[in-house]
Design a protein around this motif. Structure first.
Motif, PDB file in Angstrom:
ATOM      1  N   THR A  15       0.864   3.993   1.680  1.00 39.26           N
ATOM      2  CA  THR A  15       1.155   4.586   2.984  1.00 39.26           C
ATOM      3  C   THR A  15       0.743   3.616   4.087  1.00 39.26           C
ATOM      4  N   LYS A  49      -7.159  -0.584   4.472  1.00 41.71           N
ATOM      5  CA  LYS A  49      -7.427  -1.845   3.786  1.00 41.71           C
ATOM      6  C   LYS A  49      -7.729  -2.957   4.783  1.00 41.71           C
ATOM      7  N   GLU A  66      -1.123   4.494   6.575  1.00 42.34           N
ATOM      8  CA  GLU A  66      -2.543   4.777   6.801  1.00 42.34           C
ATOM      9  C   GLU A  66      -3.411   3.983   5.833  1.00 42.34           C
ATOM     10  N   ALA A  67      -2.972   3.908   4.581  1.00 45.37           N
ATOM     11  CA  ALA A  67      -3.729   3.148   3.579  1.00 45.37           C
ATOM     12  C   ALA A  67      -3.771   1.670   3.934  1.00 45.37           C
ATOM     13  N   ASN A  68      -2.679   1.159   4.473  1.00 45.31           N
ATOM     14  CA  ASN A  68      -2.643  -0.245   4.876  1.00 45.31           C
ATOM     15  C   ASN A  68      -3.678  -0.530   5.965  1.00 45.31           C
ATOM     16  N   ALA A  85       0.867  -1.185   0.000  1.00 47.01           N
ATOM     17  CA  ALA A  85       0.000   0.000   0.000  1.00 47.01           C
ATOM     18  C   ALA A  85       0.899   1.228   0.000  1.00 47.01           C
TER      19      ALA A  85
END
Length: 267
Positions: free
Chosen positions: A157, A164, A159-161, A155
């Motif tokens: 970032t 998800k 944060e994105a991980n 991912a």
């Protein structure tokens, strides 16, 4: 001290004195709270503040840049940056980077899973058939990277991980314990995500610089001053503020297998 030795010492110090040349040391890093990050336009973090104090004592000015990790690596490789903050030691990078003898901090890599889809585990074999969130530009251990038991999905970032993970697009994610705990609070998802207690690996983080003229002495001076600062009450207070212990257990990390390692070359 013999005259020749005195002259050599003066020459070496003049070679690396960025202040004397009117230059700043260019350091790149990726936001990695609570070790290094920006908040309301201010640079913060255990390792950032420690490094800034050490450089100030050495009389060296620094030009800081906070960028995605892959960009940090590229800038180091092309000479657009002199060094990087919070990188793990990698034997492959010894040819291009210099590391101080004293690390900045120690990280513990663990897995996080969603409470609605729990996946507790003890070994990598328990991850069979699962998808694990990773970070681009990070160097993982051979066992983790080459395993065919599970899928690795990057991912852009951290944060994105976590996003998800909450949405069920991945089963687990791997990151540093303190970084993960910081994001649970920052993203307001502490009631949705659980940290698996198994420590995948421990690894020391360093400031590393490119192998340029005079940099070897700079690294020696930085390491010595860092070690001195870490014995002071001011460092203990700084560590406590960011939820770290008063010292770094560097010796315990040198023989452990790294599952997640930020690729040297920048961080």
């Amino acid at each position: 001290m013999p005259l020749i030795a005195q002259l050599l010492t003066v020459f070496l110090f003049s070679c690396l004195s960025f202040a004397a040349r009117g230059e700043k040391l260019r350091i790149v890093t990726e936001p990695w709270a609570p070790y290094v990050y920006e908040e309301n336009g201010k640079s913060l973090g255990l390792d950032y503040e420690t490094t800034a104090i050490v450089f100030k004592r050495l009389g060296i000015e620094v030009d800081w840049q906070f960028l995605p990790w892959k960009r940090c690596l590229s800038m180091l490789e092309t000479g657009q940056a002199d060094g990087a903050l919070d990188i793990f030691h990698s034997d492959e990078r010894d040819a291009t980077l210099l590391y101080p003898s004293e690390p900045l901090s120690e990280v513990e890599f663990v897995m996080f899973y969603a409470n609605e889809r729990p996946h507790p585990f003890r070994t990598l074999d328990d991850l069979k058939g699962l998808t694990v969130g990773t970070s681009p530009g990070y160097l993982y251990s051979k066992d983790f990277s080459e395993s065919t038991l599970f899928t690795r999905e990057p991912a852009p970032t951290h944060e994105a991980n976590f996003g998800k993970l909450v949405r069920g697009r991945i089963d687990l994610l791997i990151t540093d314990r303190r970084v993960g705990q910081h994001l649970l609070d920052e993203l307001g998802i502490r009631d949705k995500i659980t940290e698996n207690p198994t420590v995948i690996s421990r690894q020391s983080q360093f400031l590393a610089v490119r192998r340029n003229a005079g940099m070897d002495l700079l690294v020696q001076r930085f390491g010595a001053e860092l070690k001195r600062f870490k014995r002071e009450p001011a460092y203990a207070e700084l560590s406590a503020r960011y939820g770290a212990g008063p010292g770094v257990q560097a010796a315990a990390t040198t023989t452990e297998k790294t599952v997640e390692q930020q690729e040297s070359g920048a961080q």
